[in-house]
Design a protein around this motif. Structure first.
Motif, PDB file in Angstrom:
ATOM      1  N   GLY A  93       1.342  38.006  12.901  1.00 52.05           N
ATOM      2  CA  GLY A  93       1.824  37.761  14.246  1.00 52.05           C
ATOM      3  C   GLY A  93       0.881  38.317  15.285  1.00 52.05           C
ATOM      4  N   ILE A  94       1.417  38.560  16.503  1.00 57.33           N
ATOM      5  CA  ILE A  94       0.575  39.055  17.596  1.00 57.33           C
ATOM      6  C   ILE A  94       0.774  40.550  17.834  1.00 57.33           C
ATOM      7  N   GLY A  95       1.794  41.150  17.192  1.00 58.08           N
ATOM      8  CA  GLY A  95       1.967  42.594  17.281  1.00 58.08           C
ATOM      9  C   GLY A  95       2.623  43.073  18.554  1.00 58.08           C
ATOM     10  N   GLY A 114      -3.541  48.444  20.018  1.00 62.06           N
ATOM     11  CA  GLY A 114      -4.605  47.824  19.237  1.00 62.06           C
ATOM     12  C   GLY A 114      -4.283  46.455  18.676  1.00 62.06           C
ATOM     13  N   SER A 115      -3.098  45.929  18.977  1.00 63.58           N
ATOM     14  CA  SER A 115      -2.667  44.639  18.434  1.00 63.58           C
ATOM     15  C   SER A 115      -3.315  43.485  19.201  1.00 63.58           C
ATOM     16  N   PRO A 116      -3.290  42.263  18.644  1.00 65.31           N
ATOM     17  CA  PRO A 116      -3.784  41.104  19.389  1.00 65.31           C
ATOM     18  C   PRO A 116      -3.106  40.946  20.745  1.00 65.31           C
ATOM     19  N   ALA A 117      -1.808  41.218  20.812  1.00 65.30           N
ATOM     20  CA  ALA A 117      -1.087  41.112  22.083  1.00 65.30           C
ATOM     21  C   ALA A 117      -1.635  42.089  23.106  1.00 65.30           C
ATOM     22  N   ALA A 118      -1.884  43.324  22.681  1.00 61.06           N
ATOM     23  CA  ALA A 118      -2.407  44.344  23.596  1.00 61.06           C
ATOM     24  C   ALA A 118      -3.830  44.014  24.027  1.00 61.06           C
ATOM     25  N   ARG A 119      -4.653  43.583  23.081  1.00 59.17           N
ATOM     26  CA  ARG A 119      -6.042  43.259  23.414  1.00 59.17           C
ATOM     27  C   ARG A 119      -6.127  42.064  24.351  1.00 59.17           C
ATOM     28  N   ALA A 120      -5.200  41.118  24.192  1.00 56.42           N
ATOM     29  CA  ALA A 120      -5.197  39.936  25.051  1.00 56.42           C
ATOM     30  C   ALA A 120      -4.776  40.278  26.474  1.00 56.42           C
ATOM     31  N   GLY A 121      -3.981  41.333  26.634  1.00 57.00           N
ATOM     32  CA  GLY A 121      -3.569  41.745  27.967  1.00 57.00           C
ATOM     33  C   GLY A 121      -2.102  41.612  28.273  1.00 57.00           C
ATOM     34  N   LEU A 122      -1.265  41.290  27.269  1.00 53.90           N
ATOM     35  CA  LEU A 122       0.180  41.254  27.515  1.00 53.90           C
ATOM     36  C   LEU A 122       0.673  42.655  27.867  1.00 53.90           C
ATOM     37  N   LYS A 149       5.431  34.844  15.354  1.00 46.61           N
ATOM     38  CA  LYS A 149       4.938  35.186  14.025  1.00 46.61           C
ATOM     39  C   LYS A 149       4.295  33.972  13.375  1.00 46.61           C
ATOM     40  N   GLY A 150       3.434  34.242  12.435  1.00 37.59           N
ATOM     41  CA  GLY A 150       2.781  33.132  11.744  1.00 37.59           C
ATOM     42  C   GLY A 150       1.615  33.630  10.922  1.00 37.59           C
ATOM     43  N   GLN A 151       0.961  32.726  10.264  1.00 37.62           N
ATOM     44  CA  GLN A 151      -0.134  33.072   9.368  1.00 37.62           C
ATOM     45  C   GLN A 151      -1.314  33.640  10.144  1.00 37.62           C
ATOM     46  N   ALA A 152      -1.905  34.699   9.622  1.00 33.75           N
ATOM     47  CA  ALA A 152      -3.084  35.290  10.247  1.00 33.75           C
ATOM     48  C   ALA A 152      -4.189  34.247  10.353  1.00 33.75           C
ATOM     49  N   GLY A 153      -4.868  34.218  11.496  1.00 33.84           N
ATOM     50  CA  GLY A 153      -5.942  33.259  11.721  1.00 33.84           C
ATOM     51  C   GLY A 153      -5.521  32.025  12.489  1.00 33.84           C
ATOM     52  N   THR A 154      -4.225  31.892  12.737  1.00 35.78           N
ATOM     53  CA  THR A 154      -3.740  30.773  13.556  1.00 35.78           C
ATOM     54  C   THR A 154      -3.538  31.251  14.991  1.00 35.78           C
ATOM     55  N   GLU A 177      -2.848  37.840  13.682  1.00 33.34           N
ATOM     56  CA  GLU A 177      -3.519  38.652  12.675  1.00 33.34           C
ATOM     57  C   GLU A 177      -2.492  39.224  11.710  1.00 33.34           C
ATOM     58  N   LYS A 178      -2.980  39.778  10.632  1.00 27.96           N
ATOM     59  CA  LYS A 178      -2.116  40.550   9.748  1.00 27.96           C
ATOM     60  C   LYS A 178      -1.862  41.888  10.442  1.00 27.96           C
ATOM     61  N   ILE A 179      -0.650  42.074  10.914  1.00 31.81           N
ATOM     62  CA  ILE A 179      -0.317  43.276  11.664  1.00 31.81           C
ATOM     63  C   ILE A 179       0.109  44.369  10.690  1.00 31.81           C
ATOM     64  N   GLU A 180      -0.593  45.466  10.711  1.00 31.29           N
ATOM     65  CA  GLU A 180      -0.240  46.608   9.876  1.00 31.29           C
ATOM     66  C   GLU A 180       0.565  47.599  10.708  1.00 31.29           C
ATOM     67  N   ILE A 181       1.757  47.889  10.247  1.00 34.22           N
ATOM     68  CA  ILE A 181       2.630  48.825  10.953  1.00 34.22           C
ATOM     69  C   ILE A 181       2.196  50.244  10.619  1.00 34.22           C
ATOM     70  N   ASN A 182       1.651  50.931  11.598  1.00 32.55           N
ATOM     71  CA  ASN A 182       1.178  52.296  11.385  1.00 32.55           C
ATOM     72  C   ASN A 182       2.379  53.242  11.362  1.00 32.55           C
TER      73      ASN A 182
END
Length: 550
Positions: A93-95, A114-122, A149-154, A177-182
């Motif tokens: 997903g986007i995290g 550090g998630s895709p959502a955060a890096r994108a600016g949400l 949510k969805g497959q990493a890379g989409t 991305e594959k979101i790893e829950i820290n």
């Protein structure tokens, strides 16, 4: 010979009894399945309207499981992702966490650091308008979550409305991305420079290695004591708890037993790894949301007199769940055992086999709990969670604070604050000033805040009671009128009275927008009563040893 014959007779009697019970159970199961099948067929063939088969069966399954306990759940194939992400610590997903208030649209509540959502600016407070080519203004939070949510890379195109800014419609193309829950929210040195602090938020496949690495790093910096914070940690995989315990006690130490259905269904868990430090003074912080695997760790630390428990009584979940694969790729999470800490106690608070008249599970009164003993002979009790060695008094709840937080006034103000302030000082240096708090007070609309004026409600009820019971004399009316005048609420006054508690929530919301959960914890350590109590006992070796019975 007689003794041997007696033993054989007893065993034979038990076996025959079990066989008889098994046959009885099978007959009851067969009978009830036949009845259920007949009812379902009758509904399908005779009911006036068409019945949705999947929906009806899911409702029947849920109703059956609801009568057992809240932890036994059925997951059809399409609903398994959330369950699996808890144990693996991963999902596609986007995290970002999302939320939906009553009657409002779905919004971002917290992008993961550090998630895709955060890096994108949400940002927290962003309101979802569209996902890819679909308008989602009428969607529920579960529908939005499913699409994010969805497959990493989409890729997913996210269009949001950002409150309190001029160009409020923003579009982001975000690669899933594959979101790893820290599981480790934060670790570091406290201000005294000699106390280490580790905040663990869940137990998943990565918890052990994260805590281990954090502990090794802190030891390399010369810590003399450690605080392990399990407040708010609702648990996770049991094995993670056993592994983390192996960091603090000798290898091969029994830390847990589980007992399932049947006399022989018992399993003993011993620490599998070489410890990092078995002597380092240790405190564990707990609260009412410390549950399950967190209580396994806490209970073992307490029973083995390895550390001092600080805070408030834990939740009291002494049940173990396991997953079972079902036909058509279904999954059943089912309670299979109770767990017992090294002293032999089970901390389960609610008895789901004995329901109250309203259907709720019965709680074992403290007076009926059983005493057990730690390794040095200290008394501990079963049932009702884990009682800390040092209890910290919680501040009294307040209706005004509850209304402000539940209605999101602190959240919305922090959203506006972030829109007006690109950056703020580091968490340990930032202060919620008088001017910020005054601005927050002005931000609240008294007409929209559902403010429970408790004193006014009570005086109104007093006036009604006086009338109904015949005490409505002029003298009484005068006294009640005077009391009403004295106790008439003033929002500005009440906000000032509750400033400390409100400021804690407001500070957390503002810092989260710049420094995520890590920043919130760093700032809170400066005024955390539980942490202060833990430091106090760690800095007093004599008191520490006395509590542990050494």
């Amino acid at each position: 010979m007689k003794k041997r014959t007696f033993i054989i007779s007893v065993i034979l009697g038990v076996v025959l009894s079990l066989n008889a019970t098994t046959r009885s159970d099978k007959n009851a199961i067969s009978k009830n399945l036949t009845i259920f099948n007949a009812i379902y067929k009758a509904l399908q063939t005779s009911y006036v309207d068409t019945i949705d088969a999947d929906k009806t069966m899911k409702a029947a399954i849920d109703a059956m499981l609801r009568g057992i306990d809240p932890y036994t759940e059925y997951y059809p194939e399409e609903d398994q992702e959330d369950f699996l992400s808890v144990s693996t610590g991963e999902y596609g997903g986007i995290g970002s966490y999302i939320q939906q208030r009553r009657g409002e649209r779905v919004m971002v509540s917290e992008p993961r650091e550090g998630s895709p959502a955060a890096r994108a600016g949400l940002l927290p407070g962003d309101i979802f308008i569209a996902l890819d080519d679909d308008t989602v203004t009428t969607w529920t939070s579960s529908q939005v979550s499913e699409r994010l949510k969805g497959q990493a890379g989409t890729k997913v195109r996210v269009t949001v409305q950002r409150p309190y800014v001029e160009d409020s419609i923003l579009t982001f193309d975000i690669m899933r991305e594959k979101i790893e829950i820290n599981p480790l929210t934060y670790y570091g040195l406290l201000n005294d420079g000699k106390t280490g602090y580790i905040n663990l938020n869940t137990f998943n496949d990565k918890s052990y290695e994260k805590v281990r690495d954090a502990l090794l790093d802190l030891k390399s910096k010369g810590i003399e004591s450690l605080i392990l914070d399990l407040r708010g940690n609702g648990g996770g995989i049991l094995e993670g708890a056993v592994q983390i315990l192996s960091l603090f006690v000798p290898k091969g130490t029994e830390v847990l037993r589980t007992r399932g259905r049947g006399l022989l269904n018992e399993k003993v868990y011993k620490t599998p790894n070489k410890p990092i430090d078995t002597e380092l003074p240790l405190t564990v912080l707990i609260d009412g949301n410390t549950a399950s695997s967190s209580e396994i760790v806490t209970g073992a630390i307490q029973d083995l007199d390895r550390g001092v428990i600080v805070g408030n009584r834990s939740f009291g979940k002494g049940l173990v769940q396991s997953s079972r694969q079902l036909p058509y790729d279904g999954l059943l999470k089912v309670t299979v055992a109770r767990y017992y800490t090294p002293s032999g106690r089970c901390v389960q608070a609610l008895n789901y086999t004995q329901r109250n008249s309203d259907g709720s599970a019965g709680r074992t009164p403290d007076s009926l709990t059983t005493v057990f003993y730690t390794s040095t002979g200290r008394e501990v009790r079963d049932g009702g969670g884990i009682t800390p060695d040092i209890s910290v008094t919680l501040p009294e709840g307040n209706r005004l604070v509850y209304n402000i937080v539940s209605e999101g006034w602190d959240f919305d103000y922090a959203t506006r604050f972030r829109a007006m302030n690109e950056s703020i000082p580091a968490p340990q240096d930032w202060v919620l000033t008088d001017s910020i708090y005054e601005d927050f007070k002005a931000f609240i609309d008294p007409e929209k805040l559902h403010y429970d004026r408790v004193c006014e409600i009570i005086t109104d009820e007093l006036e009604k009671a006086a009338k109904s019971e015949g005490y409505d004399t002029p003298e009484v009316q005068e006294q009640i009128a005077s009391l009403k005048k004295l106790l008439k609420h003033d929002l500005n006054h009440d906000l000032d009275q509750q400033r400390e508690m409100i400021s804690n929530y407001l500070t957390a919301e503002i810092l989260q927008r710049y420094y995520y959960d890590r920043g919130v914890i760093i700032e809170s350590l400066n005024h955390d009563p539980d942490v202060d109590a833990a430091i106090e006992v760690l800095n007093d070796p004599k008191c520490y040893k006395e509590i542990l019975g050494r």
